[in-house]
Design a protein around this motif. Structure first.
Motif, PDB file in Angstrom:
ATOM      1  N   LYS A 173       1.147  -0.772   0.001  1.00 27.19           N
ATOM      2  CA  LYS A 173       0.088  -0.057   0.039  1.00 27.19           C
ATOM      3  C   LYS A 173       1.215   1.394   0.054  1.00 27.19           C
ATOM      4  CE  LYS A 173      -3.716  -2.542   2.713  1.00 27.19           C
ATOM      5  NZ  LYS A 173      -4.848  -1.918   3.872  1.00 27.19           N
ATOM      6  N   VAL A 174       2.137   1.042   0.752  1.00 27.23           N
ATOM      7  CA  VAL A 174       2.565   2.473   1.169  1.00 27.23           C
ATOM      8  C   VAL A 174       3.071   2.873  -0.599  1.00 27.23           C
ATOM      9  CG1 VAL A 174       4.818   3.582   2.082  1.00 27.23           C
ATOM     10  CG2 VAL A 174       3.209   2.292   3.158  1.00 27.23           C
ATOM     11  N   LYS A 175       4.061   1.820  -0.862  1.00 29.95           N
ATOM     12  CA  LYS A 175       4.563   1.515  -2.008  1.00 29.95           C
ATOM     13  C   LYS A 175       4.017   1.623  -3.058  1.00 29.95           C
ATOM     14  CE  LYS A 175       8.359  -2.144  -0.339  1.00 29.95           C
ATOM     15  NZ  LYS A 175       9.281  -1.668  -1.339  1.00 29.95           N
ATOM     16  N   ALA A 176       2.539   1.323  -3.275  1.00 29.75           N
ATOM     17  CA  ALA A 176       1.805   2.535  -4.118  1.00 29.75           C
ATOM     18  C   ALA A 176       1.516   3.517  -3.852  1.00 29.75           C
ATOM     19  CB  ALA A 176       0.876   1.402  -4.301  1.00 29.75           C
ATOM     20  N   LEU A 177       1.417   4.207  -3.137  1.00 31.13           N
ATOM     21  CA  LEU A 177       0.511   5.460  -3.077  1.00 31.13           C
ATOM     22  C   LEU A 177       2.706   6.118  -3.183  1.00 31.13           C
ATOM     23  CD1 LEU A 177      -0.959   4.941   0.621  1.00 31.13           C
ATOM     24  CD2 LEU A 177      -1.931   5.904  -2.304  1.00 31.13           C
ATOM     25  N   ARG A 178       3.290   5.923  -2.864  1.00 38.30           N
ATOM     26  CA  ARG A 178       4.183   7.068  -3.253  1.00 38.30           C
ATOM     27  C   ARG A 178       5.188   6.371  -5.053  1.00 38.30           C
ATOM     28  NH1 ARG A 178       7.674   5.087   2.170  1.00 38.30           N
ATOM     29  NH2 ARG A 178       7.078   6.596   3.378  1.00 38.30           N
ATOM     30  N   SER A 179       4.706   5.840  -5.626  1.00 39.73           N
ATOM     31  CA  SER A 179       4.501   5.871  -6.775  1.00 39.73           C
ATOM     32  C   SER A 179       3.795   5.743  -8.190  1.00 39.73           C
ATOM     33  CB  SER A 179       4.685   3.905  -7.675  1.00 39.73           C
ATOM     34  OG  SER A 179       5.534   3.204  -6.891  1.00 39.73           O
ATOM     35  N   VAL A 180       2.466   7.066  -6.530  1.00 43.11           N
ATOM     36  CA  VAL A 180       1.876   8.316  -7.590  1.00 43.11           C
ATOM     37  C   VAL A 180       2.009   8.733  -6.756  1.00 43.11           C
ATOM     38  CG1 VAL A 180      -0.869   8.751  -7.928  1.00 43.11           C
ATOM     39  CG2 VAL A 180       0.007   6.257  -7.284  1.00 43.11           C
ATOM     40  N   ILE A 181       2.619   9.783  -5.989  1.00 44.51           N
ATOM     41  CA  ILE A 181       2.523  10.783  -5.850  1.00 44.51           C
ATOM     42  C   ILE A 181       3.415  11.377  -4.316  1.00 44.51           C
ATOM     43  CG2 ILE A 181       0.398  11.147  -4.084  1.00 44.51           C
ATOM     44  CD1 ILE A 181      -0.084  13.740  -4.808  1.00 44.51           C
ATOM     45  N   ASN A 182       4.137  11.952  -4.282  1.00 40.69           N
ATOM     46  CA  ASN A 182       4.731  12.649  -3.480  1.00 40.69           C
ATOM     47  C   ASN A 182       4.108  13.386  -2.195  1.00 40.69           C
ATOM     48  OD1 ASN A 182       7.642  12.845  -1.643  1.00 40.69           O
ATOM     49  ND2 ASN A 182       7.704  15.246  -2.719  1.00 40.69           N
ATOM     50  N   ALA A 183       4.316  12.967  -1.271  1.00 38.54           N
ATOM     51  CA  ALA A 183       2.635  13.023  -0.398  1.00 38.54           C
ATOM     52  C   ALA A 183       3.022  12.217   1.066  1.00 38.54           C
ATOM     53  CB  ALA A 183       1.426  13.281  -0.925  1.00 38.54           C
ATOM     54  N   PRO A 184       3.326  13.022   2.396  1.00 33.87           N
ATOM     55  CA  PRO A 184       3.437  12.233   3.321  1.00 33.87           C
ATOM     56  C   PRO A 184       2.008  11.096   3.692  1.00 33.87           C
ATOM     57  CG  PRO A 184       1.628  14.356   3.798  1.00 33.87           C
ATOM     58  CD  PRO A 184       2.480  15.059   1.883  1.00 33.87           C
ATOM     59  N   VAL A 185       2.647  10.367   3.835  1.00 31.36           N
ATOM     60  CA  VAL A 185       1.763   9.163   4.460  1.00 31.36           C
ATOM     61  C   VAL A 185       2.168   8.985   6.014  1.00 31.36           C
ATOM     62  CG1 VAL A 185       2.022   6.200   3.887  1.00 31.36           C
ATOM     63  CG2 VAL A 185       2.810   7.853   2.207  1.00 31.36           C
ATOM     64  N   TRP A 186       0.101   8.734   6.412  1.00 33.83           N
ATOM     65  CA  TRP A 186       0.251   8.129   7.706  1.00 33.83           C
ATOM     66  C   TRP A 186      -0.498   7.066   7.997  1.00 33.83           C
ATOM     67  CZ3 TRP A 186      -2.577  12.767  11.110  1.00 33.83           C
ATOM     68  CH2 TRP A 186      -3.082  12.284  12.062  1.00 33.83           C
ATOM     69  N   PRO A 187       0.105   6.014   7.715  1.00 40.85           N
ATOM     70  CA  PRO A 187      -0.847   4.237   8.611  1.00 40.85           C
ATOM     71  C   PRO A 187      -1.558   4.706   9.459  1.00 40.85           C
ATOM     72  CG  PRO A 187       1.516   4.136   7.926  1.00 40.85           C
ATOM     73  CD  PRO A 187       1.653   5.840   7.655  1.00 40.85           C
ATOM     74  N   GLY A 188      -3.306   4.462   9.305  1.00 36.89           N
ATOM     75  CA  GLY A 188      -4.103   4.939  11.136  1.00 36.89           C
ATOM     76  C   GLY A 188      -5.084   3.961  10.892  1.00 36.89           C
ATOM     77  N   ALA A 189      -5.887   5.070  11.542  1.00 39.43           N
ATOM     78  CA  ALA A 189      -7.601   5.138  12.014  1.00 39.43           C
ATOM     79  C   ALA A 189      -7.874   3.249  13.082  1.00 39.43           C
ATOM     80  CB  ALA A 189      -7.849   4.844  10.495  1.00 39.43           C
ATOM     81  N   TRP A 219       2.046  -6.572  -5.269  1.00 39.88           N
ATOM     82  CA  TRP A 219       0.886  -6.165  -5.019  1.00 39.88           C
ATOM     83  C   TRP A 219       0.951  -5.291  -4.889  1.00 39.88           C
ATOM     84  CZ3 TRP A 219       0.759  -9.773  -0.441  1.00 39.88           C
ATOM     85  CH2 TRP A 219       0.447 -11.231  -0.645  1.00 39.88           C
ATOM     86  N   ALA A 220       2.052  -3.605  -5.641  1.00 39.13           N
ATOM     87  CA  ALA A 220       2.181  -2.312  -4.811  1.00 39.13           C
ATOM     88  C   ALA A 220       1.674  -2.676  -6.822  1.00 39.13           C
ATOM     89  CB  ALA A 220       3.021  -2.407  -4.502  1.00 39.13           C
ATOM     90  N   GLU A 221       1.938  -3.303  -7.877  1.00 37.94           N
ATOM     91  CA  GLU A 221       1.918  -3.073  -9.122  1.00 37.94           C
ATOM     92  C   GLU A 221       0.581  -3.233  -9.744  1.00 37.94           C
ATOM     93  OE1 GLU A 221       4.670  -4.874 -11.148  1.00 37.94           O
ATOM     94  OE2 GLU A 221       6.140  -4.333 -10.416  1.00 37.94           O
ATOM     95  N   GLU A 222      -0.161  -4.280  -8.835  1.00 35.96           N
ATOM     96  CA  GLU A 222      -1.569  -4.803  -9.337  1.00 35.96           C
ATOM     97  C   GLU A 222      -2.216  -3.565  -8.695  1.00 35.96           C
ATOM     98  OE1 GLU A 222      -2.505  -8.428  -7.170  1.00 35.96           O
ATOM     99  OE2 GLU A 222      -0.905  -8.929  -8.442  1.00 35.96           O
ATOM    100  N   LEU A 223      -2.365  -2.631  -7.683  1.00 34.27           N
ATOM    101  CA  LEU A 223      -2.549  -1.778  -7.067  1.00 34.27           C
ATOM    102  C   LEU A 223      -2.730  -0.546  -7.619  1.00 34.27           C
ATOM    103  CD1 LEU A 223      -1.854  -1.567  -2.862  1.00 34.27           C
ATOM    104  CD2 LEU A 223      -3.993  -1.514  -4.137  1.00 34.27           C
TER     105      LEU A 223
END
Length: 604
Positions: free
Chosen positions: A458-474, A554-558
């Motif tokens: 999940k983190v790898k996929a998001l970073r492949s899309v945009i350079n933004a802060p990531v905060w796993p949570g909830a 899985w990052a590529e699939e995402l």
């Protein structure tokens, strides 16, 4: 120069005393360290021989400790040594109360510092220093330029966000109108100075639903809700003064600077919330998260006053937020959630005026999993982002709809749409993927081997899309916890350490009893989790958890799934219609469009 004689009252255990002897020697004291397994008589013979000014004893084993120590004191008195020699005792088996009761000059328990012992040797009063000034509030979005790394996804999001802005341009809602009124007519400084708010409430009440209208016209409160008494308020202030005077602030991180750790609160009672926050701060939390009651998200309008509520989630009122804000440590980041209900834009305004650092906005989760009508959530969400920019509050975009069964690629597509929309409006979004064994994961056996790979993907996929802060949570670890507090604390710590290995910016964690409490969340459960996370960070240090090759696949699939989902939303041509059509989470996935606020959007 003070001579210090150190003697262990144990057959073997003397490591603590060895460390203390070395530290005192480095501090300039003459020290004599006796070996373990000496009798009381032998120790006192050495005391008469060396003539120290201080005798430091240690005791690690718990059996017979009172009898052993009492005999030592009696023998020292009988030998006349107490006239010119102070005796202190410390170690795992020692409590300061026990040492004083038995006649020692000082007792040192776990966590004793060298400075405490030096003060005892020199006859000075020990003045503990706090660590408050050593922690500094951090900006989660610093260093990110929000550059898109995937041209096709960027293009689709650009088109979708243009559609959203066009659709919302001439629309409003009761929530938006209340936010405008709160922004223009509610002066926080006059209110804090108890100079009133003019005729704000006269204009505000007609924009509210039945519950707030009855509150402002008749003083009626929500069931199970009441005002604090004057006596309770005084006791809260006294509690704060006493607690702040003795409290220090720890750091959970070991060698790394991050991730920052957020702990949520929402006991229903601001007094209890403040107690939970202080405990969280004292045990190392970098930030705290306010969440409101479920009924609050479905109610048009906010109440007023210092209120306590018997159910989960603390009522959002100016007085409640203000008292909590004033109790926070200067280093603590404070998030007030505003992402899922009919008061979203007004909550952003109120939180911004009171002093919150962060908020939470997500059109998709608010529409599909939190009960708000998609049209209403979209209009309110756009205005909320504008206010987030105005009050300089970054906001996270949570993907909790995964817990309903929405596949991660759909949840991420929605999150990226919201992030892209925020960037067009000048706001600063934070991506918040969910680290959890979600329904999608369970059905597809994505965590059959480990909890690492899919979360890392999940983190790898998001970073492949945009350079933004990531905060796993909830928070992290949903559906991996059990009723066992040890297991729950451990699995939270492991998820937090995975997040650290992935170099994310922050992590939200839960108390060990949060999912299974059946009632109020306890402070010991919060401390369990915080200590476990701290130990995890200490264990790994700069070392990392290594995902397997499955994470890359899985990052590529995402990413492929995100692009396909965005294509469907773009081709639909109407974001609200796309939400109803299930493109970002269908009824089959478990995501049903909300009904709260239905038909409340109007043209300007």
């Amino acid at each position: 120069m003070n001579k210090v004689l150190l003697a262990p009252l144990d057959p073997v255990h003397d490591i603590g005393l060895k460390l203390m002897a070395r530290s005192l020697s480095e501090a300039g004291y003459e020290t004599v360290l006796l070996p373990p397994d000496l009798t009381a008589e032998e120790i006192l013979e050495q005391a008469m021989r060396h003539n120290p000014s201080v005798l430091l004893l240690s005791r690690t084993l718990g059996y017979g400790v009172a009898e052993t120590l009492a005999r030592m004191v009696d023998l020292a008195d009988a030998a006349g040594l107490r006239e010119n020699m102070k005796i202190g005792v410390g170690g795992m088996a020692i409590r300061t109360e026990l040492a004083a009761e038995l006649g020692f000059d000082a007792g040192f328990g776990q966590g004793t510092t060298v400075e405490q012992v030096i003060c005892f040797i020199e006859g000075r009063e020990y003045q503990p220093t706090t660590n408050r000034s050593q922690k500094v509030k951090r900006n989660l979005t610093a260093g990110y330029d929000y550059a898109w790394n995937h041209a096709r996804i960027e293009k689709k999001i650009d088109n979708i966000t243009d559609q959203i802005l066009d659709w919302t341009r001439h629309k409003t809602s009761p929530g938006v109108e209340r936010a405008k009124l709160r922004e223009s007519a509610w002066d926080v400084e006059l209110w804090r100075a108890r100079l009133g708010v003019g005729d704000f409430h006269r204009h505000y009440a007609p924009l509210c639903g039945e519950l707030p209208r009855n509150f402002f016209s008749q003083g009626l409160l929500h069931p199970k809700t009441r005002r604090f008494s004057h006596d309770e308020v005084q006791k809260l202030e006294q509690y704060l003064v006493e607690t702040k005077a003795r409290m220090s602030v720890r750091s959970l991180q070991h060698k790394r600077k991050g991730p920052l750790i957020f702990n949520q609160y929402g006991t229903g009672c601001p007094f209890m919330d403040i107690g939970h926050i202080l405990a969280s701060e004292a045990w190392g939390a970098d930030g705290v998260i306010h969440f409101d009651p479920s009924w609050g998200a479905r109610t048009e309008g906010l109440l007023d006053g210092f209120l306590t509520h018997q159910e989960d989630g603390t009522v959002i009122t100016p007085a409640n937020l203000n008292r909590i804000f004033l109790a926070l440590e200067p280093s603590t980041l404070w998030q007030v959630r505003a992402h899922r209900g009919l008061n979203t834009p007004e909550t952003v305004v109120l939180a911004g005026k009171i002093g919150a650092d962060l908020t939470k906005i997500n059109l998709c989760y608010g529409s599909l999993a939190a009960g708000t009508d998609p049209a209403r959530m979209t209009v309110d969400g756009v205005h909320s982002m504008r206010y987030a920019k105005q009050y300089n509050m970054p906001f996270d975009v949570v993907t909790n709809e995964e817990l309903s069964g929405v596949p991660a690629h759909k949840a991420f597509a929605g999150m990226l749409i919201v992030a892209g929309l925020a960037l067009k409006l000048g706001a600063r979004p934070i991506l918040q993927p969910l680290f959890a064994c979600s329904p999608e994961v369970i059905i597809k056996d994505l965590m059959e081997d480990n909890y690492i790979d899919f979360n890392a993907a999940k983190v790898k996929a998001l970073r492949s899309v945009i350079n933004a802060p990531v905060w796993p949570g909830a928070p992290v670890g949903f559906l991996t916890h059990t009723e066992d507090r040890v297991q729950s604390a451990m699995t939270t710590a492991l998820h937090a350490c995975l997040a650290a290995s992935l170099n994310v910016d922050a992590v939200s964690i839960a108390s060990t009893d949060e999912a299974y409490s059946g009632g109020p969340i306890s402070v010991p459960a919060k401390i369990d989790t915080l200590r476990a996370v701290q130990e995890g960070f200490r264990f790994f240090g700069q070392a990392n958890i290594a995902p397997t090759a499955a994470a890359e696949l899985w990052a590529e699939e995402l990413i492929a799934g995100i692009e396909k989902t965005l294509a469907k939303v773009q081709d639909c041509g109407d974001f609200v219609a796309a939400l109803h059509a299930g493109h970002l989470g269908s009824r089959q996935d478990g995501a049903t469009p909300g009904r709260a606020g239905k038909d409340s959007v109007t043209a300007i």
